[in-house]
Design a protein around this motif. Sequence first.
Motif, short mmCIF file in Angstrom:
data_model
loop_
_atom_site.label_atom_id
_atom_site.label_comp_id
_atom_site.label_asym_id
_atom_site.label_seq_id
_atom_site.Cartn_x
_atom_site.Cartn_y
_atom_site.Cartn_z
N LEU A 282 0.84 -1.19 0.00
CA LEU A 282 0.00 0.00 0.00
C LEU A 282 0.88 1.25 0.00
CD1 LEU A 282 -2.81 -0.63 2.66
CD2 LEU A 282 -3.12 -0.34 0.20
N VAL A 283 0.59 2.17 -0.90
CA VAL A 283 1.40 3.39 -1.00
C VAL A 283 0.51 4.62 -0.91
CG1 VAL A 283 3.19 4.60 -2.30
CG2 VAL A 283 2.92 2.12 -2.57
N ASP A 284 0.65 5.37 0.18
CA ASP A 284 -0.11 6.61 0.37
C ASP A 284 0.62 7.40 1.45
OD1 ASP A 284 -2.24 8.44 1.61
OD2 ASP A 284 -3.31 7.62 -0.10
N ASP A 285 0.70 8.72 1.27
CA ASP A 285 1.47 9.51 2.25
C ASP A 285 0.68 9.82 3.52
OD1 ASP A 285 -0.19 11.21 0.78
OD2 ASP A 285 1.09 12.96 1.09
N HIS A 286 -0.59 9.38 3.59
CA HIS A 286 -1.37 9.56 4.80
C HIS A 286 -1.55 8.22 5.53
CE1 HIS A 286 -2.66 13.11 2.36
NE2 HIS A 286 -2.47 13.69 3.53
N ALA A 287 -1.02 8.13 6.73
CA ALA A 287 -1.07 6.88 7.51
C ALA A 287 -2.52 6.45 7.78
CB ALA A 287 -0.32 7.06 8.83
N VAL A 288 -3.41 7.43 8.00
CA VAL A 288 -4.81 7.13 8.28
C VAL A 288 -5.46 6.45 7.07
CG1 VAL A 288 -7.08 8.13 8.79
CG2 VAL A 288 -5.06 9.01 9.94
N VAL A 289 -5.14 6.94 5.88
CA VAL A 289 -5.68 6.34 4.65
C VAL A 289 -5.17 4.91 4.49
CG1 VAL A 289 -5.75 6.48 2.12
CG2 VAL A 289 -5.95 8.57 3.50
N ARG A 290 -3.88 4.72 4.73
CA ARG A 290 -3.30 3.36 4.62
C ARG A 290 -3.97 2.42 5.62
NH1 ARG A 290 1.63 6.07 4.88
NH2 ARG A 290 2.18 4.97 6.81
N ALA A 291 -4.18 2.91 6.84
CA ALA A 291 -4.81 2.08 7.88
C ALA A 291 -6.23 1.69 7.46
CB ALA A 291 -4.84 2.83 9.21
N GLY A 292 -6.95 2.63 6.86
CA GLY A 292 -8.31 2.36 6.42
C GLY A 292 -8.37 1.31 5.33
N PHE A 293 -7.48 1.45 4.35
CA PHE A 293 -7.45 0.48 3.26
C PHE A 293 -6.95 -0.88 3.73
CE2 PHE A 293 -8.24 3.97 0.46
CZ PHE A 293 -8.78 3.40 -0.68
N LYS A 294 -6.03 -0.85 4.68
CA LYS A 294 -5.50 -2.11 5.23
C LYS A 294 -6.62 -2.86 5.96
CE LYS A 294 -1.42 -3.78 7.69
NZ LYS A 294 -0.23 -3.38 8.46
N MET A 295 -7.42 -2.12 6.69
CA MET A 295 -8.54 -2.73 7.41
C MET A 295 -9.57 -3.30 6.42
SD MET A 295 -10.87 -0.89 10.34
CE MET A 295 -9.39 -0.18 11.05
N LEU A 296 -9.78 -2.54 5.35
CA LEU A 296 -10.72 -2.97 4.32
C LEU A 296 -10.26 -4.28 3.67
CD1 LEU A 296 -12.03 0.04 2.31
CD2 LEU A 296 -12.60 -2.25 1.63
N LEU A 297 -8.96 -4.33 3.36
CA LEU A 297 -8.41 -5.51 2.70
C LEU A 297 -8.31 -6.70 3.66
CD1 LEU A 297 -5.62 -3.68 0.68
CD2 LEU A 297 -7.61 -4.83 -0.29
N ALA A 298 -8.16 -6.41 4.95
CA ALA A 298 -8.03 -7.48 5.94
C ALA A 298 -9.31 -8.31 6.06
CB ALA A 298 -7.66 -6.89 7.30
N SER A 299 -10.43 -7.75 5.57
CA SER A 299 -11.70 -8.48 5.65
C SER A 299 -11.73 -9.66 4.67
CB SER A 299 -12.87 -7.54 5.35
OG SER A 299 -12.78 -7.05 4.02
N SER A 300 -10.76 -9.69 3.75
CA SER A 300 -10.67 -10.80 2.81
C SER A 300 -9.57 -11.76 3.24
CB SER A 300 -10.37 -10.28 1.40
OG SER A 300 -10.07 -11.36 0.54
N ASP A 301 -9.89 -13.04 3.30
CA ASP A 301 -8.87 -14.02 3.70
C ASP A 301 -7.96 -14.39 2.51
OD1 ASP A 301 -10.63 -15.45 2.16
OD2 ASP A 301 -11.15 -16.92 3.71
N LYS A 302 -8.18 -13.74 1.37
CA LYS A 302 -7.37 -14.01 0.18
C LYS A 302 -6.28 -12.97 -0.03
CE LYS A 302 -11.21 -16.19 -2.32
NZ LYS A 302 -12.09 -16.12 -3.52
N ILE A 303 -6.29 -11.92 0.81
CA ILE A 303 -5.39 -10.78 0.60
C ILE A 303 -4.53 -10.51 1.84
CG2 ILE A 303 -5.34 -8.28 0.20
CD1 ILE A 303 -7.89 -8.61 -1.47
N ALA A 304 -3.26 -10.21 1.61
CA ALA A 304 -2.35 -9.86 2.71
C ALA A 304 -1.54 -8.63 2.33
CB ALA A 304 -1.42 -11.03 3.01
N VAL A 305 -1.60 -7.60 3.18
CA VAL A 305 -0.76 -6.41 2.98
C VAL A 305 0.60 -6.70 3.60
CG1 VAL A 305 -0.46 -3.96 3.50
CG2 VAL A 305 -2.76 -4.87 3.02
N ILE A 306 1.62 -6.75 2.77
CA ILE A 306 2.95 -7.13 3.25
C ILE A 306 3.91 -5.95 3.38
CG2 ILE A 306 2.77 -9.50 2.40
CD1 ILE A 306 4.59 -8.61 0.02
#
Length: 215
Positions: free
Chosen positions: A10-34
């Motif tokens: 994930l690439v974004d200069d706002h930590a809050v935005v990254r956290a939001g997208f990371k949480m969104l993606l974490a709802s899928s068991d097929k995706i991992a933010v590395i």
Amino acid sequence: MSLNKITIILVDDHAVVRAGFKMLLASSDKIAVIGEAERGEQAIQLYQELKPDIVVMDLSMPGIGGLETIRRIVQRDNEASILVFSVHHEQVYINRALNAGAKGYITKNSAPEILAEAIITILQGETYVEKGLLKEGGDSHKPGDYQSLIASFSPREFDIFNLLAQGLTVHKIADQLCLGNKTVANYATQIKKKLQVDTTAELAHIAVNLGVTIR
């Protein structure tokens, strides 16, 4: 693609935005933010180290910026999968991102399921552009031929046009893009000539009216 999960940076200069997208993606068991990055230079380094299945990135970042980041990653790996998620819905940005090598483009206000859908589509070898974006065209604000003139800029011209419109000096642009001051000054003169303006203030006015400034 990895056997178990789709790996993402994930690439974004706002930590809050990254956290939001990371949480969104974490709802899928097929995706991992590395990995996460807040600027392009860091994203390029992470990509080389981690070799993710896909990079999900913003265009508005300090440093070299999103468009140049896409170009540099694709130069290093022409099979790189990059999905842009941006606040910008203007046609010029979608075209620039895809021309730079991105495989998809969605807006930050898109529905949550769009993100996962875009990722899957891209990893199946297809291009994904959020529905409705390609119909925008920017017709609501197209004084003169500025829209088409800007669309015809080379990638380097567009980057410098954008930075000039943000108020950066030739010296700062040269430092940011790792170019010589004279090279940037020549580009600036060339851009103003194409737009038929004499000052950077006039150039910035055009950019704001057309909605084509990244930051």
